[in-house]
Scaffold this active site. Structure first.
Site, PDB file in Angstrom:
ATOM      1  N   ARG A 165       0.829  -1.215   0.000  1.00 15.53           N
ATOM      2  CA  ARG A 165       0.000   0.000   0.000  1.00 15.53           C
ATOM      3  C   ARG A 165       0.860   1.261   0.000  1.00 15.53           C
ATOM      4  O   ARG A 165       0.637   2.181  -0.793  1.00 15.53           O
ATOM      5  CB  ARG A 165      -0.904  -0.024   1.245  1.00 15.53           C
ATOM      6  CG  ARG A 165      -1.773   1.202   1.427  1.00 15.53           C
ATOM      7  CD  ARG A 165      -2.524   1.106   2.742  1.00 15.53           C
ATOM      8  NE  ARG A 165      -3.358  -0.072   2.793  1.00 15.53           N
ATOM      9  CZ  ARG A 165      -4.642  -0.110   2.409  1.00 15.53           C
ATOM     10  NH1 ARG A 165      -5.217   0.989   1.955  1.00 15.53           N
ATOM     11  NH2 ARG A 165      -5.334  -1.218   2.486  1.00 15.53           N
ATOM     12  N   ARG A 185      -3.125  -8.880  10.362  1.00 11.76           N
ATOM     13  CA  ARG A 185      -2.432  -8.706   9.100  1.00 11.76           C
ATOM     14  C   ARG A 185      -0.971  -8.338   9.329  1.00 11.76           C
ATOM     15  O   ARG A 185      -0.630  -7.702  10.330  1.00 11.76           O
ATOM     16  CB  ARG A 185      -3.136  -7.659   8.238  1.00 11.76           C
ATOM     17  CG  ARG A 185      -3.317  -6.312   8.854  1.00 11.76           C
ATOM     18  CD  ARG A 185      -4.309  -5.462   8.060  1.00 11.76           C
ATOM     19  NE  ARG A 185      -4.022  -5.467   6.636  1.00 11.76           N
ATOM     20  CZ  ARG A 185      -4.928  -5.159   5.710  1.00 11.76           C
ATOM     21  NH1 ARG A 185      -6.169  -4.830   6.056  1.00 11.76           N
ATOM     22  NH2 ARG A 185      -4.598  -5.179   4.427  1.00 11.76           N
ATOM     23  N   ASP A 213     -13.636   5.593   1.027  1.00 13.46           N
ATOM     24  CA  ASP A 213     -14.072   5.072   2.321  1.00 13.46           C
ATOM     25  C   ASP A 213     -14.961   6.048   3.088  1.00 13.46           C
ATOM     26  O   ASP A 213     -15.738   5.633   3.944  1.00 13.46           O
ATOM     27  CB  ASP A 213     -12.857   4.719   3.185  1.00 13.46           C
ATOM     28  CG  ASP A 213     -12.217   3.409   2.772  1.00 13.46           C
ATOM     29  OD1 ASP A 213     -12.828   2.661   1.995  1.00 13.46           O
ATOM     30  OD2 ASP A 213     -11.085   3.130   3.242  1.00 13.46           O
ATOM     31  N   ALA A 260     -10.331  -0.023  -2.901  1.00 12.25           N
ATOM     32  CA  ALA A 260      -9.458   0.979  -3.504  1.00 12.25           C
ATOM     33  C   ALA A 260      -9.842   1.245  -4.952  1.00 12.25           C
ATOM     34  O   ALA A 260      -9.785   2.393  -5.425  1.00 12.25           O
ATOM     35  CB  ALA A 260      -8.003   0.525  -3.415  1.00 12.25           C
TER      36      ALA A 260
END
Length: 455
Positions: free
Chosen positions: A137, A217, A336, A349
């Site tokens: 990212r 994660r 978002d 995204a």
């Protein structure tokens, strides 16, 4: 203005755009700088805000981006952009910038909790005439940020936006940032799940709720952590990039290597009813992570335990907002801020990019004198498509978490429908704008409707 998509070029009006099949060409503007005289303030320099700013620059708008962070850092882990967003990046000439840092796996090897291989799903890099891009990212964001700056986008860091306002009597909207009053024709709230702009749009403070799930994660260097030296994990890196997954009752676990096997990311989604009123991202505890896969295929614990640290990310949920635009249609929410996605959609995204691109197009077509009408048309163009894409995240999660132990093949494949991935947001906006504007003028503006299954 008409749109035409042919095998060898794409034309919008009299302007030829970059063909999707040519990935090495540079950026081409569609309109002269500031030619529309539309001034736009974008709050937030994430993927949604940057994509909107870049396309607004292409379309001849004047744009300022306000970002609260005083410097941009390479943070986070894996992010995925589908072919629908990939075709936009290619049109901007970003393929050679993005591709070297992306994951290059070609298939998903999916197992049940006992370690039985239940599906090998091909995941071609090029599909529906465009690439997909999956990578870190922070690294992808860094390159998109640099690209926006190279185009002359005015990005101001360290900005504390404390207030939003709109005044249709004078045809303006604006913000107060760092105590300064800034004016524009439209303000775009791209400020994420904690959006301050949302309260002005809705007229009340919309509180998130727990989705009932959370994700652990991680992202780390494979050689430093010995992934390549353990027979329970080396298959993830020894032949380049690989993508493996395991599914069980109320849990799914995905591990993906990148950079020719030099980096590894994993995400494991599990049931979690934690209170998320104050915060929803914490340092994770490895003992809690390993407890989720207790009794599973031993490869799962081996992969998970290689991470030096991880994040415990609570998946928040919001009911679909009744609208993404303010009463006077001078403020719009994108990404978002308007519609948070579950990770299993693999589209959050990408839909944010589509939001920004579509908004830039409708403002170009509507012109400075019809900004509110253009914004209402934008919402009508986007709303049902976004909600339909959101639903794929729920259905994929439920499919995996409730899969019959004997399920195999297509019964557990990731959905990759053409309506979602083969879409061209820019061309679509040009094609449908006139008809939607005509409908709004004839029938008046109405709040958007949810897809039929939710009405």
């Amino acid at each position: 203005m008409t749109a035409r998509d042919s095998s060898d070029n794409t034309t919008i009006g009299s302007t030829k755009l970059v063909p999707d099949v040519n990935f090495d060409v540079g950026f081409e503007k569609v309109a002269e700088p500031n030619s529309t005289q539309i001034k736009i303030i974008i709050v937030g320099a994430g993927f949604a805000g940057l994509a909107c700013a870049i396309e607004c620059k292409r379309k001849g708008h004047e744009v300022v981006v306000l970002e609260k962070f005083s410097e941009m850092k390479i943070l986070g882990d894996i992010i995925s952009f589908g072919n629908n967003a990939g075709r936009i990046f290619q049109r901007w000439g970003l393929h050679e910038t993005f591709w070297p840092i992306c994951t290059h796996h070609q298939e998903l090897n999916l197992h049940n909790a006992q370690g039985e291989l239940i599906c090998v799903q091909k995941l071609p890099s090029v599909q529906f005439g465009a690439y997909s891009y999956n990578g870190h990212r922070g690294e992808l964001h860094e390159r998109l940020f640099a690209f926006a700056k190279s185009l002359g986008v005015d990005i101001r860091l360290g900005q504390d936006v404390s207030e939003y306002w709109e005044d249709e009597e004078v045809g303006e909207a604006g913000v107060i940032s760092n105590g300064e009053l800034l004016r524009a024709d439209i303000v775009v709230g791209a400020d994420g799940v904690r959006s301050k702009a949302r309260s002005l749009v809705l007229g009340y403070d919309d509180k998130p709720k727990s989705s009932g799930y959370a994700i652990y994660r991680a992202w780390f260097d494979t050689h430093e952590q010995g992934v390549d030296r353990d027979p329970l994990t080396d298959y993830l890196v020894k032949n380049g990039d690989a993508f493996y997954g395991w599914i069980g009752k109320d849990v799914h676990f995905l591990a993906s290597s990148s950079k020719n096997g030099r980096a590894l990311s994993w995400v494991i989604t599990h049931k979690d009813e934690a209170d998320i009123k104050e915060s929803w991202s914490f340092p994770g505890k490895m003992e809690d992570v390993l407890a989720v896969v207790d009794g599973w295929d031993p490869r799962c614990a081996a992969i998970l335990s290689k991470a030096p640290s991880c994040i415990d990310w609570k998946l928040v949920y919001r009911d679909p907002l009744p609208t993404w635009i303010s009463k006077e249609a001078r403020l719009a929410l994108i990404g978002d801020a308007a519609h948070p996605f579950l990770p299993t959609s693999i589209q959050g995204a990408s839909q944010a990019v589509e939001d920004g691109v579509t908004l830039a197009v409708v403002l170009q077509l509507g012109g400075k004198s019809d900004v509110p009408l253009a914004l209402r048309a934008w919402e009508k163009i986007r709303y049902q498509r976004v909600r339909r894409a959101q639903i794929t995240g729920e259905t994929t999660r439920d499919m995996w978490h409730n899969a019959d132990p004997g399920a195999r093949g297509a019964a557990v494949e990731l959905p990759r429908p053409e309506w979602l991935l083969g879409f061209d947001a820019e061309l679509h906006a040009y094609e449908v704008f006139d008809g939607i504007v005509r409908e709004i003028r004839e029938k008046g503006y109405e709040l958007p409707r949810l897809p039929p299954r939710e009405e």
